[in-house]
Motif scaffolding. Structure first.
Motif, PDB file in Angstrom:
ATOM      1  N   ASP A  83       1.246  -1.140  -0.007  1.00 42.11           N
ATOM      2  CA  ASP A  83      -0.253   0.075   0.122  1.00 42.11           C
ATOM      3  C   ASP A  83       1.027   1.087  -0.388  1.00 42.11           C
ATOM      4  N   VAL A  84       0.477   2.863  -0.811  1.00 40.74           N
ATOM      5  CA  VAL A  84       1.384   3.131  -0.681  1.00 40.74           C
ATOM      6  C   VAL A  84       1.571   3.857   0.417  1.00 40.74           C
ATOM      7  N   ARG A  85       0.755   3.775   1.539  1.00 40.77           N
ATOM      8  CA  ARG A  85       1.097   4.500   2.546  1.00 40.77           C
ATOM      9  C   ARG A  85       2.161   4.463   3.376  1.00 40.77           C
ATOM     10  N   ASP A  86       2.128   2.524   3.380  1.00 47.18           N
ATOM     11  CA  ASP A  86       2.642   2.225   4.035  1.00 47.18           C
ATOM     12  C   ASP A  86       4.464   2.867   3.988  1.00 47.18           C
ATOM     13  N   ALA A  99       1.400  14.656   8.578  1.00 45.25           N
ATOM     14  CA  ALA A  99       0.734  13.692   7.987  1.00 45.25           C
ATOM     15  C   ALA A  99       0.492  12.622   8.579  1.00 45.25           C
ATOM     16  N   PHE A 100       1.567  11.458   8.999  1.00 45.28           N
ATOM     17  CA  PHE A 100       0.852  10.885   9.924  1.00 45.28           C
ATOM     18  C   PHE A 100       1.074  11.007  11.714  1.00 45.28           C
ATOM     19  N   LEU A 116      -3.174   8.719   9.340  1.00 40.00           N
ATOM     20  CA  LEU A 116      -2.925   8.793   8.148  1.00 40.00           C
ATOM     21  C   LEU A 116      -3.440  10.684   7.573  1.00 40.00           C
ATOM     22  N   PHE A 117      -3.688  11.953   7.588  1.00 41.65           N
ATOM     23  CA  PHE A 117      -4.310  13.141   7.945  1.00 41.65           C
ATOM     24  C   PHE A 117      -5.957  12.973   8.317  1.00 41.65           C
ATOM     25  N   ASN A 118      -6.945  12.358   7.685  1.00 43.86           N
ATOM     26  CA  ASN A 118      -8.665  12.614   8.468  1.00 43.86           C
ATOM     27  C   ASN A 118      -8.224  10.347   7.679  1.00 43.86           C
ATOM     28  N   GLU A 119      -7.658  10.206   7.637  1.00 44.53           N
ATOM     29  CA  GLU A 119      -8.453   9.321   7.560  1.00 44.53           C
ATOM     30  C   GLU A 119      -8.873   8.333   8.814  1.00 44.53           C
TER      31      GLU A 119
END
Length: 142
Positions: A83-86, A99-100, A116-119
């Motif tokens: 996952d690109v977020r990783d 961001a995190f 991550l942000f508002n996730e």
């Protein structure tokens, strides 16, 4: 006034070669990517570099290369195995990231909430763990 002096002084030395074929601007750009993570705040080198940038960067300039790299990331990792977020998490500083955010329920808790942000936050092993692939694991197992 102070910032104007700094920018003027920097403009006078930015093209000086600090290593063979490597200008001060080039070397400091690499530093800002690796250490400052391109954060613009009052006393950062990133801020000085940002004022010194022209309208267009040479394609071999570190900031241009890094920008191109970031634009390609989602395409490179469009797979079920990462996952690109990783990957973004690898570049984040856990203490100062904008961001995190990392939330431990107790001081010696083994799991943390990562947001991550508002996730929606995800839960991942935290203690003695380099957070291998928390977003992928949450996608696969939840």
């Amino acid at each position: 006034m102070y910032l104007a002096e700094i920018l003027s002084d920097y403009a006078a030395i930015r093209e000086v070669e600090v290593f063979p074929n490597i200008s001060l601007d080039y070397a400091l750009s690499i530093y800002t990517i690796l250490v400052e993570k391109i954060k613009l705040y009052e006393d950062s080198i990133s801020t000085v570099l940002a004022f010194g940038l022209g309208k267009e960067l040479d394609n071999s300039h570190p900031l241009q290369l890094f920008h191109n790299f970031e634009l390609k990331l989602p395409k490179l990792f469009k797979t079920d195995y990462i996952d690109v977020r990783d990957l973004y998490l690898r570049f984040a500083n856990r203490k100062t990231s904008k961001a995190f955010s990392f939330e431990l329920n107790k001081p010696y808790e083994s799991f943390a909430k990562i947001q991550l942000f508002n996730e929606n936050p995800i839960v991942s092993v935290y203690l003695y763990n380099t957070l291998p692939l928390p977003y992928l694991y949450n996608k696969l197992y939840n």
